[in-house]
Design a protein around this motif. Structure first.
Motif, PDB file in Angstrom:
ATOM      1  N   HIS A   1       0.940  -1.339   0.153  1.00 65.30           N
ATOM      2  CA  HIS A   1       0.124   0.074  -0.090  1.00 65.30           C
ATOM      3  C   HIS A   1       0.781   1.348  -0.020  1.00 65.30           C
ATOM      4  O   HIS A   1       0.439   2.439  -0.151  1.00 65.30           O
ATOM      5  N   LEU A   2       2.239   1.153  -0.034  1.00 66.85           N
ATOM      6  CA  LEU A   2       2.779   2.295  -0.005  1.00 66.85           C
ATOM      7  C   LEU A   2       2.838   3.495  -0.918  1.00 66.85           C
ATOM      8  O   LEU A   2       2.905   4.618  -0.711  1.00 66.85           O
ATOM      9  N   ALA A   3       2.661   3.076  -2.228  1.00 65.88           N
ATOM     10  CA  ALA A   3       2.366   4.070  -3.318  1.00 65.88           C
ATOM     11  C   ALA A   3       1.021   4.575  -2.951  1.00 65.88           C
ATOM     12  O   ALA A   3       1.278   6.048  -3.216  1.00 65.88           O
ATOM     13  N   ARG A   4       0.061   4.143  -2.342  1.00 64.55           N
ATOM     14  CA  ARG A   4      -1.017   4.947  -2.037  1.00 64.55           C
ATOM     15  C   ARG A   4      -0.899   5.744  -0.883  1.00 64.55           C
ATOM     16  O   ARG A   4      -1.420   6.784  -1.108  1.00 64.55           O
ATOM     17  N   VAL A   5      -0.072   5.418   0.072  1.00 61.76           N
ATOM     18  CA  VAL A   5       0.175   6.247   1.131  1.00 61.76           C
ATOM     19  C   VAL A   5       0.866   7.473   0.710  1.00 61.76           C
ATOM     20  O   VAL A   5       0.631   8.456   1.141  1.00 61.76           O
ATOM     21  N   SER A   6       1.843   7.292  -0.205  1.00 63.11           N
ATOM     22  CA  SER A   6       2.650   8.281  -0.561  1.00 63.11           C
ATOM     23  C   SER A   6       1.954   9.207  -1.455  1.00 63.11           C
ATOM     24  O   SER A   6       1.751  10.699  -1.102  1.00 63.11           O
ATOM     25  N   HIS A   7       0.890   9.008  -2.248  1.00 66.20           N
ATOM     26  CA  HIS A   7      -0.022   9.663  -3.062  1.00 66.20           C
ATOM     27  C   HIS A   7      -1.021  10.406  -1.828  1.00 66.20           C
ATOM     28  O   HIS A   7      -1.539  11.458  -2.289  1.00 66.20           O
TER      29      HIS A   7
ATOM     30  N   ASN B   1      -2.284  18.894  -1.245  1.00 61.17           N
ATOM     31  CA  ASN B   1      -2.872  19.354  -2.399  1.00 61.17           C
ATOM     32  C   ASN B   1      -1.942  19.819  -3.447  1.00 61.17           C
ATOM     33  O   ASN B   1      -1.582  20.968  -4.008  1.00 61.17           O
ATOM     34  N   ARG B   2      -0.925  18.811  -3.598  1.00 60.96           N
ATOM     35  CA  ARG B   2      -0.023  19.283  -4.539  1.00 60.96           C
ATOM     36  C   ARG B   2       0.329  17.799  -5.541  1.00 60.96           C
ATOM     37  O   ARG B   2      -0.142  16.422  -5.129  1.00 60.96           O
ATOM     38  N   ALA B   3       0.729  18.037  -6.638  1.00 61.05           N
ATOM     39  CA  ALA B   3       0.838  16.863  -7.293  1.00 61.05           C
ATOM     40  C   ALA B   3       1.953  16.002  -7.081  1.00 61.05           C
ATOM     41  O   ALA B   3       2.860  16.261  -6.335  1.00 61.05           O
ATOM     42  N   ALA B   4       1.713  14.740  -7.227  1.00 65.82           N
ATOM     43  CA  ALA B   4       2.700  13.682  -6.949  1.00 65.82           C
ATOM     44  C   ALA B   4       3.913  13.719  -7.861  1.00 65.82           C
ATOM     45  O   ALA B   4       3.701  14.031  -8.883  1.00 65.82           O
ATOM     46  N   ASP B   5       5.267  13.609  -7.105  1.00 63.16           N
ATOM     47  CA  ASP B   5       6.283  13.491  -8.201  1.00 63.16           C
ATOM     48  C   ASP B   5       6.032  12.205  -8.655  1.00 63.16           C
ATOM     49  O   ASP B   5       6.490  10.936  -8.375  1.00 63.16           O
TER      50      ASP B   5
ATOM     51  N   GLY C   1       6.654   6.536  -7.811  1.00 61.66           N
ATOM     52  CA  GLY C   1       6.177   7.373  -8.744  1.00 61.66           C
ATOM     53  C   GLY C   1       5.481   6.834  -9.950  1.00 61.66           C
ATOM     54  O   GLY C   1       5.785   5.430 -10.285  1.00 61.66           O
ATOM     55  N   GLU C   2       4.562   7.511 -10.672  1.00 60.08           N
ATOM     56  CA  GLU C   2       3.847   6.936 -11.684  1.00 60.08           C
ATOM     57  C   GLU C   2       5.152   6.616 -12.738  1.00 60.08           C
ATOM     58  O   GLU C   2       4.541   5.728 -13.408  1.00 60.08           O
ATOM     59  N   SER C   3       6.007   7.289 -12.867  1.00 63.64           N
ATOM     60  CA  SER C   3       6.906   6.946 -13.857  1.00 63.64           C
ATOM     61  C   SER C   3       8.144   5.803 -13.278  1.00 63.64           C
ATOM     62  O   SER C   3       8.734   5.494 -14.125  1.00 63.64           O
ATOM     63  N   ALA C   4       7.843   5.416 -12.241  1.00 61.33           N
ATOM     64  CA  ALA C   4       8.821   4.735 -11.436  1.00 61.33           C
ATOM     65  C   ALA C   4       9.216   3.308 -12.472  1.00 61.33           C
ATOM     66  O   ALA C   4      10.038   2.816 -12.496  1.00 61.33           O
ATOM     67  N   PHE C   5       8.056   2.692 -13.125  1.00 62.20           N
ATOM     68  CA  PHE C   5       8.179   1.593 -13.877  1.00 62.20           C
ATOM     69  C   PHE C   5       7.255   1.870 -15.177  1.00 62.20           C
ATOM     70  O   PHE C   5       6.827   0.791 -15.651  1.00 62.20           O
TER      71      PHE C   5
END
Ligand SMILES: [Zn+2]
Length: 531
Positions: free
Chosen positions: A272-278, A285-289, A296-300
Motif C-alpha cells: 500500500h506504500l504507493a497509495r500512502v505516498s499519494h 494538495n500538490r501533484a505527486a512526484d 512514482g507514476e513513472s517509476a516503472f
C-alpha cells in the motif's frame, strides 16, 4: 537466520510540518498518523506540544495508535530547574508514549545560540531525560548538529549523547541538522559512536541538502545504528528529510537489508506504500512526484517502443523490483512519443485485440498525439484513453446527449445579511426519445454541474448510482499561444475501482464538463449498460 530489528521513526508531522507551504490541520495530522500506523511505523512524532494549538490539540488526548506516539520538545532551559520550565512542563503533560528531546551537541552552538556553558548543557540533558523517565515515558534525545559538532569537538558531541544514554534514554539520535554530511563521513562517525553506545540505542536523522539523506541513513545503519528517522515523501525543511518512502522498500526488497533486518512494515503493508505516498500529496494538495523512486507514476513506466516490446516479454529486463510489491504499476506509456507496441500493449490491457497492421491503430496513435498537443494527458487519464480508443474502434454507444447546460454563479446577501455565493446548474439531457431537465445547487459551479448531470439519466440512472467523484485537479497549461485549463477528475464506484478522466478547454467549466462526461460514460461502459 535471526534478523535484527530495525526501528522506523516518522517525523512527517513535526519536521515535515516545518516545510515551506505546509500547514497541517489537526484533522490532517490525525489522518496522516493513522496512515503511518497502518503502514507499521514504530514511532510517530506528531509535533511540539505547547508550541501551537494544533500540536497541543493532538497531544490533548490519547490517540488510539499501535505506534509509539512521540512528543517533541526542548530540554530544560539553561539556568532553570526542570520543575520551573513551562516548555518542559507542557511536554511532560502531553498524552504521548515517548518524549523526544532536542539538545545541542555542538559546543559552538552551546556557546553562541544557547549562550551557556558546556557543563550546563550536559546537566540540562541529564535532568530532562531523568524528568521524562520519571513520568514513565520512553525517552529519546535528538543530538542537534551532531555530525558538525563531532567534527569540531568529538569528545563534547559524544559526551552529550552519552549523558542521555547513561541517564536511561532509549535512543540517542544523531542528527545531521544542516544536512551537509556525506555518507562516508556518516559511516565513520556513527561507527565511532557505536563503539561507545550500543548501536541498538543509536538513531540517525538525516536531511537531504546534498541529495543523500537516504544514503546517509543507510550508511548509519551499516555502521551500527538501529533507528532511522525520516518523513513520508521526504517532506521537511529546506531540501527535506530522509525519505521513508524510499527507505522502506529498500529495506524490504533488497537482499542485503531484507536478510539482515526486520522492520515493523509487513509485506502486505508495503503493497500500500504507493497509495500512502499519494495520499500525503493529496492532503498537501500538490501533484505527486511522477519520478519518485518506487512509488512514482513513472517509476516503472516505459516509453521507448523497443523497451516496451522487451518488457512485455519479460518484465525483469527493465525492472529492478516488481512494481506490485509497493502497490505501483508497470506502465507502458501511451503518449506523443509512444510506439505502436506501447499502444498495442495498452489496448491489450483493456481487452482489445487488434492486429498491429490494422489502420485504426495509426488513427488512434494520431488522435492521441494531436490531443496531447492540445493539452490532454492520457498518461494520467486511463479512462479517457480507453474511451478514445473505444470510440475510434466504434464501440461506445451513444447512451445520452446533453442538449445544453447552463451554470450560474450568484453572489448576494442572504436573509441574515451575510454575503454568500450560490452556484446552480441546469442540464437538458436527451436519453433516447426522452428529454430530461435537471437542476441542482452545488458547492461551486463544477459541483453544481456534476450534481445536475447525474441527477436524472432516465433508464441509465441505476448504473451510475455508485459513481462518486474522489478528486478534482486543475492545471493551467500553455498550449501553443493560449493558456488552456486541464481538468483531471478521479472517480470511484461501489466496486472500489478508480479511474481518471481528462478535459481541456480555455474555459474551466467546459474542461470540467468534458471530464465529467467521460467519467459517466466510462461508468456506463464498465457497468455494461445497454445501448
Ligand atoms: Zn530535522
Amino acid at each position: 537466520m535471526s534478523r535484527e530489528r530495525l526501528y522506523l521513526f516518522d517525523t512527517t508531522l513535526r519536521d515535515g510540518a516545518q516545510t515551506n507551504g505546509v500547514d497541517f490541520t489537526l484533522a490532517d495530522k490525525l489522518a496522516i498518523a493513522r496512515m503511518l500506523d497502518e503502514l507499521g511505523i514504530d514511532y510517530i512524532e506528531a509535533g511540539y506540544p505547547g508550541a501551537n494549538p494544533i500540536d497541543t490539540g493532538f497531544f490533548a488526548e490519547k490517540r488510539p495508535l499501535q505506534a509509539r506516539v512521540t512528543a517533541f520538545g526542548m530540554t530544560r532551559r539553561p539556568g532553570r530547574s526542570t520543575s520551573n520550565d513551562p516548555g518542559l512542563a507542557a511536554l511532560l503533560a502531553a498524552e504521548a508514549d515517548a518524549i523526544c528531546f532536542v539538545a545541542k551537541s555542538w559546543d559552538y552552538h552551546v556557546r553562541v545560540a544557547l549562550e551557556t556553558t558546556n557543563e550546563e548543557n550536559l546537566a540540562s540533558i541529564r535532568d530532562s531525560v531523568r524528568a521524562a523517565k520519571a513520568t514513565g515515558r520512553e525517552v529519546l534525545l535528538d543530538c542537534e548538529h551532531f555530525f558538525d559538532g563531532y567534527k569540531a569537538n568529538p569528545a563534547y558531541a559524544l559526551a552529550c549523547a552519552k549523558a542521555a544514554y547513561d541517564e536511561g534514554a532509549r535512543w540517542v539520535v544523531l542528527c545531521d541538522t544542516n544536512g551537509g554530511t556525506l555518507p562516508h563521513e556518516v559511516q565513520k562517525i556513527v561507527g565511532e559512536v557505536c563503539a561507545q553506545i550500543p548501536g541498538d540505542h543509536v538513531g540517525i536523522h538525516a536531511h537531504n541538502d546534498t541529495e543523500q539523506a537516504v544514503a546517509n541513513s543507510f550508511a548509519a545503519v551499516r555502521a551500527g545504528a538501529r533507528q532511522i528517522q525520516g518523513t513520508l515523501n521526504g517532506l521537511g525543511e529546506r531540501c527535506g528529510n530522509a525519505n521513508l518512502v524510499s527507505i522502506i522498500p529498500t529495506l524490504k526488497l533488497k537482499a542485503d537489508y531484507a536478510e539482515k533486518f526486520d522492520i515493523g512494515v509487513s509485506s502486505e503493508a508495503l503493497g500500500h506504500l504507493a497509495r500512502v505516498s499519494h495520499a500525503l500529496d493529496d492532503i498537501l494538495n500538490r501533484a505527486a512526484d511522477r519520478h519518485a523512486p518506487y512509488v512514482g507514476e513513472s517509476a516503472f513506466a516505459t516509453k521507448a517502443g523497443i523497451h516496451a516490446s522487451a518488457i512485455m516479454k519479460e518484465p525483469k529486463t527493465y525492472e529492478h523490483v516488481a512494481p506490485e510489491a509497493i502497490g505501483n504499476k508497470r506502465k507502458l506509456l501511451v503518449s506523443d512519443q509512444s510506439g505502436r507496441s506501447n499502444l498495442l500493449a495498452e489496448l491489450d490491457r483493456i481487452g482489445f485485440v487488434i492486429d498491429k497492421d490494422d489502420p485504426r491503430l495509426s488513427r488512434l496513435l494520431d488522435a492521441v498525439k494531436e490531443r496531447e498537443a492540445m493539452g490532454y494527458a492520457y498518461e494520467s487519464a486511463d479512462a479517457s484513453f480507453e474511451l478514445l480508443a473505444r470510440r475510434l474502434l466504434g464501440r461506445v454507444p451513444r447512451y445520452f446527449e446533453v442538449e445544453k447546460f447552463d451554470v450560474n454563479v450568484e453572489q448576494r446577501l442572504n436573509a441574515r445579511g451575510e454575503r454568500v455565493t450560490v452556484s446552480q446548474a441546469v442540464v437538458k439531457v436527451k436519453v433516447g426519445e426522452e428529454l430530461l431537465i435537471s437542476a441542482a445547487e452545488g458547492n461551486g459551479p463544477v459541483n453544481a454541474l456534476d450534481l445536475a448531470l447525474r441527477k436524472d439519466l432516465g433508464k441509465y440512472q441505476s448504473y451510475i448510482t455508485g459513481l462518486e467523484l474522489t478528486d478534482y485537479r486543475v492545471r493551467i497549461l500553455n498550449a501553443g499561444t493560449e493558456a488552456v485549463t486541464r481538468v483531471l477528475i478521479e472517480s470511484a464506484d461501489e466496486s472500489g475501482d478508480h479511474w481518471t478522466t481528462v478535459g481541456v478547454s480555455a474555459n474551466i467549466i467546459d474542461a470540467s464538463f468534458q471530464a465529467l462526461m467521460d467519467s459517466i460514460v466510462y461508468k456506463l461502459v464498465k457497468s455494461g449498460a445497454p445501448a
